[in-house]
Design an enzyme around this catalytic site. Structure first.
Site, PDB file in Angstrom:
ATOM      1  N   THR A   1       0.849  -1.188   0.000  1.00 31.63           N
ATOM      2  CA  THR A   1       0.000   0.000   0.000  1.00 31.63           C
ATOM      3  C   THR A   1       0.888   1.243   0.000  1.00 31.63           C
ATOM      4  OG1 THR A   1      -0.121   0.362   2.403  1.00 31.63           O
ATOM      5  CG2 THR A   1      -1.597  -1.313   1.469  1.00 31.63           C
ATOM      6  N   CYS A   2       0.266   2.401   0.115  1.00 35.94           N
ATOM      7  CA  CYS A   2       1.048   3.644   0.167  1.00 35.94           C
ATOM      8  C   CYS A   2       1.982   3.673   1.371  1.00 35.94           C
ATOM      9  CB  CYS A   2       0.110   4.849   0.237  1.00 35.94           C
ATOM     10  SG  CYS A   2      -0.865   5.105  -1.256  1.00 35.94           S
ATOM     11  N   ASN A   3       1.546   3.066   2.464  1.00 37.04           N
ATOM     12  CA  ASN A   3       2.291   3.193   3.714  1.00 37.04           C
ATOM     13  C   ASN A   3       3.083   1.960   4.114  1.00 37.04           C
ATOM     14  OD1 ASN A   3       1.499   5.833   4.230  1.00 37.04           O
ATOM     15  ND2 ASN A   3      -0.420   5.184   5.159  1.00 37.04           N
TER      16      ASN A   3
ATOM     17  N   SER B   1      -1.900   2.146  11.408  1.00 40.57           N
ATOM     18  CA  SER B   1      -2.051   3.051  10.272  1.00 40.57           C
ATOM     19  C   SER B   1      -1.634   4.469  10.624  1.00 40.57           C
ATOM     20  CB  SER B   1      -3.503   3.064   9.793  1.00 40.57           C
ATOM     21  OG  SER B   1      -3.900   1.795   9.337  1.00 40.57           O
TER      22      SER B   1
ATOM     23  N   THR C   1     -10.260   2.507   7.859  1.00 44.20           N
ATOM     24  CA  THR C   1     -10.804   1.227   7.401  1.00 44.20           C
ATOM     25  C   THR C   1     -10.245   0.768   6.059  1.00 44.20           C
ATOM     26  OG1 THR C   1     -12.671   2.376   6.375  1.00 44.20           O
ATOM     27  CG2 THR C   1     -12.961   1.612   8.644  1.00 44.20           C
ATOM     28  N   GLN C   2      -9.594   1.651   5.337  1.00 46.61           N
ATOM     29  CA  GLN C   2      -9.117   1.297   3.996  1.00 46.61           C
ATOM     30  C   GLN C   2      -8.138   0.132   4.030  1.00 46.61           C
ATOM     31  OE1 GLN C   2      -7.059   4.449   1.933  1.00 46.61           O
ATOM     32  NE2 GLN C   2      -7.360   3.525  -0.070  1.00 46.61           N
TER      33      GLN C   2
ATOM     34  N   GLY D   1      -9.451   6.536  -8.110  1.00 51.36           N
ATOM     35  CA  GLY D   1      -9.556   5.445  -7.150  1.00 51.36           C
ATOM     36  C   GLY D   1     -10.212   5.876  -5.851  1.00 51.36           C
TER      37      GLY D   1
ATOM     38  N   MET E   1      -8.947   6.662  -2.875  1.00 53.83           N
ATOM     39  CA  MET E   1      -8.379   7.814  -2.183  1.00 53.83           C
ATOM     40  C   MET E   1      -8.796   9.127  -2.846  1.00 53.83           C
ATOM     41  SD  MET E   1      -6.749   8.926   0.374  1.00 53.83           S
ATOM     42  CE  MET E   1      -5.862   7.522   1.058  1.00 53.83           C
TER      43      MET E   1
END
Length: 432
Positions: free
Chosen positions: A55-57, A114, A120-121, A196, A198
């Site tokens: 993911t992004c993180n 997170s 919740t994503q 998307g 986000m």
């Protein structure tokens, strides 16, 4: 089988490194195949299992393997796959074995790990990762059970605590930053690049500020048009971006591109065309959509996911009571899962015992059948069969008793008594 999680995230690595370790969706399935076969022991007694969450993180590798050197192998594979020197990557990597891996999975899915506490994503992203690993044939009993328990724990945490209440999302943080640059968002033209989840969240938050204009640019025109219509905006072709960038005061980008789609030169031209009026840019993509050098321009305010994280964390402190409650739930569920894992460790032993016992049985039955075929007395054959089975089945325990001494023998004797104390008695002994 041992559980192991290898990864980097926003706690351990900057976005400049995270984007280099990220896996585009289309690369995950083939990557799983090489990861399993090369570094998780394809010839091990139990088939290795693996899943990739990117993911992004965070980028994380979830493994179940018999390979005791899996930690080093996984880090080396990650390094070689992304062509990053091990010495550069390793200091940012965490390796979590067994219960630590379980606890981490539970915390991630529950939103405790997170950048946006309680978001919740990540749960949906983890479910997508499991689906992809399943389609790649990379999951088995251990990781399947881990992820099913993970999703159940996440549901319990979110349903019984206030962990997600009043959270400051990345989208809301972007609006707050924009309000620091511009007196009011309602006077600004806003461009969203991508369509998307986000971008949809960001568009929702910015639309609530009634901007002067809201535009969606996306590679797929139809999808961009649908999203624009939801917010009474309009769509534009992504190919128009270089020539029309100067029209927008606020630009938010989050695509799945593996390379930047906004370069320094294009932004320099846009700033010049705007007569140096400021541009507020938010890059939520990993890998980044906007070249980092853009942030050095005098009239550009460029923020990445890590920059927005500081604002998000300001809203996290007020929910520490919910965090403590969630951690208690997770700790209990970790212990439950480890108990299940312990029971799984005896399964290969039990399976081997059954195989050995059945081999003995079949060998003796074959002997008995030959004796009966040549006309031997059936009663004598049955007696010989039962004696042979008895001798072979107690040979192992008897040998074990003879090999041990002292306290070990006493423990083994107690164990053997437990095995045989409920043995059925013959008819003449029972009096029936």
């Amino acid at each position: 089988m041992q559980l192991l999680t290898i990864g980097i995230n926003h706690h351990t690595a900057p976005v400049a490194l995270r984007e280099r370790v990220a896996f585009p969706l289309e690369q995950i399935k083939p990557a799983l195949v090489t990861f399993k076969n090369v570094f998780l022991g394809p010839h091990a007694p139990n088939a290795p299992e693996a899943a990739i969450l990117s993911t992004c993180n965070r980028t994380e590798l979830y493994c179940a393997t018999d390979d005791r050197a899996a930690r080093e192998g996984a880090i080396r594979w990650l390094s070689e796959y992304h062509r990053i020197p091990v010495d550069e990557l390793a200091p940012h990597v965490y390796a979590l074995p067994q219960s630590e891996a379980v606890r981490h999975a539970f915390r991630v899915a529950s939103g405790l790990d997170s950048m946006v506490l309680g978001e919740t994503q990540i749960l949906g992203q983890m479910k997508d990762a499991v689906r992809t690993a399943t389609e790649a044939g990379a999951l088995g009993t251990y990781l399947n059970q881990l992820f099913q328990r993970t999703f159940a724990v996440a549901k319990e945490v979110r349903g019984t605590t206030e962990i997600g209440a009043q959270s400051v999302s990345m989208a809301a943080a972007a609006v707050r930053l924009a309000q620091r640059i511009f007196e009011t968002v309602s006077d600004q033209r806003v461009l969203f690049i991508g369509a998307g989840e986000m971008i949809e969240l960001c568009a929702t938050h910015f639309a609530a500020q009634s901007p002067r204009e809201l535009v969606i640019a996306n590679r797929t025109a139809e999808r961009g048009q649908r999203l624009a219509e939801r917010f009474n905006g309009r769509a534009m072709p992504l190919s128009d971006l270089p020539t029309r960038m100067h029209e927008f005061d606020i630009i938010v980008s989050c695509t799945a591109s593996t390379l930047p789609i906004i370069g320094l030169g294009a932004v320099e031209r846009a700033v010049k065309a705007r007569r140096h009026r400021p541009i507020f840019m938010v890059d939520l993509a990993v890998p980044r959509d906007i070249e980092p050098e853009v942030g050095k321009l005098k009239d550009v305010f460029l923020y990445t996911v890590d920059d927005l994280g500081a604002i998000v964390r300001e809203g996290n402190a007020s929910r520490q009571a919910a965090v403590a409650q969630a951690e208690t739930i997770i700790e209990t569920r970790v212990q439950n899962f480890m108990q299940w894992l312990d029971t799984r460790s005896v399964v290969p032993v039990i399976r081997h015992m059954h195989t050995q016992a059945d081999a003995l049985r079949r060998a003796e039955v074959e002997k008995a059948q030959k004796l009966l075929a040549r006309g031997d007395d059936p009663a004598a054959v049955l007696e010989a069969l039962s004696q042979a089975l008895t001798n072979k089945l107690i040979h192992g325990p008897t040998s074990a008793l003879n090999r041990v001494n002292g306290a070990d023998r006493d423990s083994l004797i107690d164990l053997m008594r437990g095995f045989y104390q409920h043995a059925p008695r013959s008819n003449d002994q029972s009096g029936h």
